[in-house]
Design a protein around this motif. Structure first.
Motif, PDB file in Angstrom:
ATOM      1  N   THR A 160      10.901   9.815   9.169  1.00  0.00           N
ATOM      2  CA  THR A 160      11.657  10.809   8.910  1.00  0.00           C
ATOM      3  C   THR A 160      11.407  11.618   9.954  1.00  0.00           C
ATOM      4  OG1 THR A 160      11.217  10.227   6.465  1.00  0.00           O
ATOM      5  CG2 THR A 160      12.095  12.609   7.161  1.00  0.00           C
ATOM      6  N   ALA A 161      10.337  11.860  10.238  1.00  0.00           N
ATOM      7  CA  ALA A 161      10.163  12.944  11.674  1.00  0.00           C
ATOM      8  C   ALA A 161      10.973  12.546  12.867  1.00  0.00           C
ATOM      9  CB  ALA A 161       8.648  12.920  12.039  1.00  0.00           C
ATOM     10  N   HIS A 162      11.331  11.208  12.998  1.00  0.00           N
ATOM     11  CA  HIS A 162      12.086  10.908  13.988  1.00  0.00           C
ATOM     12  C   HIS A 162      13.915  10.765  13.594  1.00  0.00           C
ATOM     13  CE1 HIS A 162       8.431   9.951  15.955  1.00  0.00           C
ATOM     14  NE2 HIS A 162       9.115   9.818  17.154  1.00  0.00           N
ATOM     15  N   ARG A 163      13.896  11.374  12.632  1.00  0.00           N
ATOM     16  CA  ARG A 163      15.456  11.441  11.719  1.00  0.00           C
ATOM     17  C   ARG A 163      15.907  10.253  11.472  1.00  0.00           C
ATOM     18  NH1 ARG A 163      18.702  14.688  16.449  1.00  0.00           N
ATOM     19  NH2 ARG A 163      17.785  13.066  17.540  1.00  0.00           N
ATOM     20  N   TYR A 164      15.203   9.168  11.077  1.00  0.00           N
ATOM     21  CA  TYR A 164      15.667   8.030  10.512  1.00  0.00           C
ATOM     22  C   TYR A 164      15.599   7.988   9.201  1.00  0.00           C
ATOM     23  CZ  TYR A 164      14.720   5.505  15.092  1.00  0.00           C
ATOM     24  OH  TYR A 164      14.747   4.937  16.276  1.00  0.00           O
ATOM     25  N   GLN A 165      16.783   7.270   8.640  1.00  0.00           N
ATOM     26  CA  GLN A 165      16.789   7.094   7.223  1.00  0.00           C
ATOM     27  C   GLN A 165      15.867   6.100   6.753  1.00  0.00           C
ATOM     28  OE1 GLN A 165      18.959   8.951   4.959  1.00  0.00           O
ATOM     29  NE2 GLN A 165      19.649  10.161   6.990  1.00  0.00           N
ATOM     30  N   VAL A 166      15.282   6.348   5.537  1.00  0.00           N
ATOM     31  CA  VAL A 166      13.984   5.319   5.076  1.00  0.00           C
ATOM     32  C   VAL A 166      14.326   4.895   3.765  1.00  0.00           C
ATOM     33  CG1 VAL A 166      11.606   5.231   5.011  1.00  0.00           C
ATOM     34  CG2 VAL A 166      12.423   6.651   6.667  1.00  0.00           C
ATOM     35  N   LEU A 167      14.018   3.467   3.727  1.00  0.00           N
ATOM     36  CA  LEU A 167      14.030   2.846   2.285  1.00  0.00           C
ATOM     37  C   LEU A 167      12.717   2.110   2.185  1.00  0.00           C
ATOM     38  CD1 LEU A 167      17.548   0.893   2.080  1.00  0.00           C
ATOM     39  CD2 LEU A 167      16.908   2.998   1.178  1.00  0.00           C
ATOM     40  N   MET A 168      12.009   2.093   0.848  1.00  0.00           N
ATOM     41  CA  MET A 168      10.956   1.731   0.721  1.00  0.00           C
ATOM     42  C   MET A 168      10.775   0.486  -0.293  1.00  0.00           C
ATOM     43  SD  MET A 168       8.091   4.892   1.321  1.00  0.00           S
ATOM     44  CE  MET A 168       8.772   5.981   0.088  1.00  0.00           C
ATOM     45  N   ALA A 169       9.930  -0.511  -0.066  1.00  0.00           N
ATOM     46  CA  ALA A 169       9.825  -1.622  -0.940  1.00  0.00           C
ATOM     47  C   ALA A 169       8.420  -1.658  -1.103  1.00  0.00           C
ATOM     48  CB  ALA A 169      10.383  -2.899  -0.383  1.00  0.00           C
ATOM     49  N   GLU A 170       8.030  -2.180  -2.429  1.00  0.00           N
ATOM     50  CA  GLU A 170       6.398  -2.377  -2.775  1.00  0.00           C
ATOM     51  C   GLU A 170       5.835  -3.606  -2.237  1.00  0.00           C
ATOM     52  OE1 GLU A 170       6.190  -1.537  -6.919  1.00  0.00           O
ATOM     53  OE2 GLU A 170       6.709   0.556  -6.669  1.00  0.00           O
ATOM     54  N   ASP A 171       6.546  -4.857  -2.167  1.00  0.00           N
ATOM     55  CA  ASP A 171       6.222  -5.963  -1.727  1.00  0.00           C
ATOM     56  C   ASP A 171       7.467  -6.661  -1.228  1.00  0.00           C
ATOM     57  OD1 ASP A 171       7.611  -6.909  -3.929  1.00  0.00           O
ATOM     58  OD2 ASP A 171       5.897  -6.698  -5.332  1.00  0.00           O
ATOM     59  N   GLY A 172       7.255  -8.132  -0.972  1.00  0.00           N
ATOM     60  CA  GLY A 172       8.073  -8.803  -0.282  1.00  0.00           C
ATOM     61  C   GLY A 172       9.538  -9.035  -1.344  1.00  0.00           C
ATOM     62  N   LEU A 173       9.236  -9.342  -2.556  1.00  0.00           N
ATOM     63  CA  LEU A 173      10.104  -9.526  -3.539  1.00  0.00           C
ATOM     64  C   LEU A 173      11.309  -8.150  -3.774  1.00  0.00           C
ATOM     65  CD1 LEU A 173       7.965 -11.384  -6.100  1.00  0.00           C
ATOM     66  CD2 LEU A 173       9.845 -12.442  -4.701  1.00  0.00           C
ATOM     67  N   ASP A 174      10.357  -7.154  -3.961  1.00  0.00           N
ATOM     68  CA  ASP A 174      11.173  -6.036  -3.820  1.00  0.00           C
ATOM     69  C   ASP A 174      12.108  -5.613  -2.737  1.00  0.00           C
ATOM     70  OD1 ASP A 174      12.020  -3.365  -4.639  1.00  0.00           O
ATOM     71  OD2 ASP A 174      10.437  -2.350  -4.091  1.00  0.00           O
ATOM     72  N   SER A 204       0.786  -1.220  -0.141  1.00  0.00           N
ATOM     73  CA  SER A 204      -0.273   0.219   0.039  1.00  0.00           C
ATOM     74  C   SER A 204       1.057   1.378   0.073  1.00  0.00           C
ATOM     75  CB  SER A 204      -0.813  -0.015   1.244  1.00  0.00           C
ATOM     76  OG  SER A 204      -1.335   1.152   1.390  1.00  0.00           O
ATOM     77  N   LYS A 205       0.678   2.036  -1.145  1.00  0.00           N
ATOM     78  CA  LYS A 205       1.413   3.196  -1.188  1.00  0.00           C
ATOM     79  C   LYS A 205       1.096   4.166  -0.148  1.00  0.00           C
ATOM     80  CE  LYS A 205       2.972   6.997  -4.260  1.00  0.00           C
ATOM     81  NZ  LYS A 205       2.492   7.720  -5.721  1.00  0.00           N
ATOM     82  N   VAL A 206      -0.055   4.272   0.267  1.00  0.00           N
ATOM     83  CA  VAL A 206      -0.477   5.275   1.410  1.00  0.00           C
ATOM     84  C   VAL A 206       0.282   4.675   2.761  1.00  0.00           C
ATOM     85  CG1 VAL A 206      -2.562   5.939   2.915  1.00  0.00           C
ATOM     86  CG2 VAL A 206      -2.737   5.616   0.199  1.00  0.00           C
ATOM     87  N   VAL A 207       0.107   3.560   3.138  1.00  0.00           N
ATOM     88  CA  VAL A 207       0.976   3.147   4.373  1.00  0.00           C
ATOM     89  C   VAL A 207       2.457   3.306   4.218  1.00  0.00           C
ATOM     90  CG1 VAL A 207       1.635   1.031   5.711  1.00  0.00           C
ATOM     91  CG2 VAL A 207      -0.682   1.282   4.651  1.00  0.00           C
ATOM     92  N   ARG A 208       3.124   2.952   2.926  1.00  0.00           N
ATOM     93  CA  ARG A 208       4.274   3.401   2.751  1.00  0.00           C
ATOM     94  C   ARG A 208       4.884   5.086   3.207  1.00  0.00           C
ATOM     95  NH1 ARG A 208       4.131   0.420  -1.932  1.00  0.00           N
ATOM     96  NH2 ARG A 208       4.447   2.151  -3.016  1.00  0.00           N
ATOM     97  N   VAL A 209       4.034   5.707   2.533  1.00  0.00           N
ATOM     98  CA  VAL A 209       4.236   7.142   2.790  1.00  0.00           C
ATOM     99  C   VAL A 209       3.923   7.555   4.281  1.00  0.00           C
ATOM    100  CG1 VAL A 209       3.560   9.364   1.934  1.00  0.00           C
ATOM    101  CG2 VAL A 209       3.774   7.690   0.276  1.00  0.00           C
ATOM    102  N   LYS A 210       2.894   7.167   4.758  1.00  0.00           N
ATOM    103  CA  LYS A 210       2.553   7.446   5.993  1.00  0.00           C
ATOM    104  C   LYS A 210       3.801   6.982   7.056  1.00  0.00           C
ATOM    105  CE  LYS A 210      -0.829   7.004   9.689  1.00  0.00           C
ATOM    106  NZ  LYS A 210      -2.150   6.193  10.092  1.00  0.00           N
ATOM    107  N   THR A 211       4.069   5.770   6.838  1.00  0.00           N
ATOM    108  CA  THR A 211       5.181   5.279   8.042  1.00  0.00           C
ATOM    109  C   THR A 211       6.481   5.982   7.617  1.00  0.00           C
ATOM    110  OG1 THR A 211       4.052   3.267   7.761  1.00  0.00           O
ATOM    111  CG2 THR A 211       6.037   3.160   8.836  1.00  0.00           C
ATOM    112  N   SER A 212       6.994   6.270   6.212  1.00  0.00           N
ATOM    113  CA  SER A 212       7.915   7.117   6.114  1.00  0.00           C
ATOM    114  C   SER A 212       7.776   8.485   6.572  1.00  0.00           C
ATOM    115  CB  SER A 212       8.096   7.123   4.407  1.00  0.00           C
ATOM    116  OG  SER A 212       9.364   8.027   4.178  1.00  0.00           O
ATOM    117  N   ARG A 213       6.727   9.134   6.768  1.00  0.00           N
ATOM    118  CA  ARG A 213       6.769  10.401   7.406  1.00  0.00           C
ATOM    119  C   ARG A 213       6.917  10.555   8.770  1.00  0.00           C
ATOM    120  NH1 ARG A 213       1.423  12.630   4.152  1.00  0.00           N
ATOM    121  NH2 ARG A 213       2.670  13.245   2.235  1.00  0.00           N
ATOM    122  N   LEU A 214       6.649   9.174   9.422  1.00  0.00           N
ATOM    123  CA  LEU A 214       6.614   9.266  10.722  1.00  0.00           C
ATOM    124  C   LEU A 214       8.133   9.108  11.132  1.00  0.00           C
ATOM    125  CD1 LEU A 214       5.577   8.639  13.644  1.00  0.00           C
ATOM    126  CD2 LEU A 214       5.291   6.120  12.915  1.00  0.00           C
TER     127      LEU A 214
END
Length: 482
Positions: free
Chosen positions: A380-394, A368-378
């Motif tokens: 990033t707000a705590h200064r973590y570096q974030v990588l995002m994958a669209e599914d398990g294979l990615d 879910s792109k919405v979940v990825r973006v929402k969790t990434s913002r959370l």
């Protein structure tokens, strides 16, 4: 013929009755003429009111159509300007990033040569200092590489997002314009048909009422004539001649009344036919005008669509070329990063410590792109570096290139779900100790399966944001102390 005056003089009362009958029939004729005049007036008023309503409705529809056309053209112009501006910004950003990468590579090469010379000079005497410096340098380079990857990924995602939003806006605008045109045409056709049907029903109703009134009046006249005939038949034979004359006069008036009614009926039908013919001609003219306008708009939309598709195709070719170059550069940097990580791993293994948030890389795997973006913002707000994958294979492909510090994965994903991803990572010695947080529904069986797959923490949906941050910090502390 000479005896008739004597008969009239002998029965004057019969003459009075004849005069009363004549007066009564004259009043009925007057009322009929008034009713016909009122009916014609009502029909004329309804016709003029309908004509005025149709004219006002046509003017309102023309103004609304002009406003919608102006809005659509403004939206198309704004979309084209936004696309051109995005292309310019993308070219400028790429040139800037290329210059920065070249400068960073040159600086990294110079720094590596300097560090190699210094290390050769004081390798044995300053071994501990060199190890500390190597650790710091490896962490700094890892942070820089992660920052570059994140910036490139966010830029690519932003470009794709803007492209998708632009296409969605154009498609939505086209669909809305087509829907409104179809609705307007259908509404005009329905209104025209409803008006025609209402006019027909009104004319039929009025004709039926008039026929019913005429029939009632005729029956009343016939009943009156029958009663009068019966009463006169009971009287003396001397009154028969007067009754015959009265009957002849009544017949003449009835014939005249029927002739007047027929003439009025024919006139009303002629006027109704003329009004219907005028309405039909106006409706056909309006339909022809609407068809011409729809054809013009369709041609304009087709031309705009072809121009937009051509521009989008050119932009897609440029974007693919850019993505290919970025992918090659990313692969090269990933290889360098893997080499640097392998060199820094031996030095960092001696002194375990908890990374700062800015140096901690957290991967989010969710379809879910919405979940990825929402969790990434959370994060990033705590200064973590974030990588995002669209599914398990990615996620598995990205981890093969660069291992994150923490993995936050959804359980239900296409291709490879969260439990399958956890089992694959635990089976690889390089990622066997990678902290894994599984987000799923609160189910005891799933929790047992997650524990068996090697998941460290199971979060039930929905979960408080502070709970996710707390689990990440705790897993990092546990890994540093292990």
């Amino acid at each position: 013929m000479e005896q008739r005056p004597n008969v009239h003089r002998q029965v004057p009362m019969f003459v009075d009755a004849h005069d009363e009958g004549t007066s009564s029939m004259t009043m009925i004729q007057t009322l009929l003429l008034i009713a016909v005049a009122v009916l014609v007036g009502i029909l004329l008023i309804r016709f003029f009111v309908a004509r005025r309503s149709e004219s006002e409705r046509a003017e309102r529809e023309a103004r609304a159509q002009a406003a919608r056309e102006a809005e659509r053209q403004a939206a198309d112009n704004a979309a084209r300007q936004a696309a051109a501006a995005a292309a310019r910004r993308l070219a400028e950003r790429q040139a800037t990033e290329k210059a920065e990468r070249e400068a960073a590579e040159a600086a990294a090469r110079r720094e590596a040569e300097r560090q190699a010379a210094e290390a050769a000079a004081r390798r044995e005497a300053e071994r501990q200092a060199a190890e500390a410096a190597a650790r710091r340098e490896a962490e700094r380079q890892a942070a820089e590489a992660a920052a570059r990857r994140e910036a490139e990924r966010q830029a690519v995602e932003a470009t794709a997002r803007r492209e998708a939003e632009s296409q969605a806006a154009e498609a939505s605008a086209r669909r809305e314009a087509e829907r409104q045109a179809a609705e307007a045409a259908a509404r005009r056709e329905a209104e025209s048909q409803a008006a025609e049907a209402a006019a027909r029903r009104e004319a039929e109703r009025q004709a039926a009422e008039a026929a019913a009134r005429r029939e009632a009046e005729r029956q009343a006249a016939e009943a009156a004539a029958r009663r009068e005939a019966e009463r006169q038949a009971a009287e003396a034979a001397a009154r028969r001649e007067a009754e015959r004359q009265a009957a002849e006069a009544t017949a003449r008036r009835e014939a005249e009344s029927q002739a007047a009614e027929a003439s009025a009926r024919r006139e009303a039908e002629r006027q109704a036919a003329e009004a219907a013919a005028r309405r039909e001609a106006e409706r056909q003219a309006a339909e022809a005008s609407a068809r011409r306008e729809a054809e013009r708009q369709a041609a304009q939309r087709e031309a705009d669509r072809l121009a937009i598709e051509k521009a989008l195709h050119e932009e897609e070719n440029e974007r693919q070329a850019i993505e290919t170059a970025i992918e090659h550069e990313t692969q090269r940097q990933a290889a360098e990063e893997a080499q640097r990580r392998s060199l820094a791993a031996s030095a960092a293994a001696l002194v375990p410590k908890i990374k700062a948030e800015e140096q901690t890389v957290v991967m989010i795997a969710d379809d879910s792109k919405v979940v990825r973006v929402k969790t990434s913002r959370l994060l990033t707000a705590h200064r973590y570096q974030v990588l995002m994958a669209e599914d398990g294979l990615d996620a598995a492909r990205q981890i093969e290139v660069s291992t994150p510090d923490v993995l936050v994965t959804d359980e239900d994903m296409p291709g490879m779900n969260g439990l399958q991803l956890a089992r694959q990572l635990r089976a690889n010695p390089r990622t066997a100790r990678l902290p894994i947080i599984l987000v799923t529904s609160d189910n005891e069986q799933l929790r047992a399966n997650a524990a068996a797959a090697g998941v460290d923490v199971v979060l039930g949906k929905p979960y408080p944001e502070e709970q996710l941050i707390s689990h990440i910090q705790q897993l990092l502390r546990n890994q540093a102390n292990a």
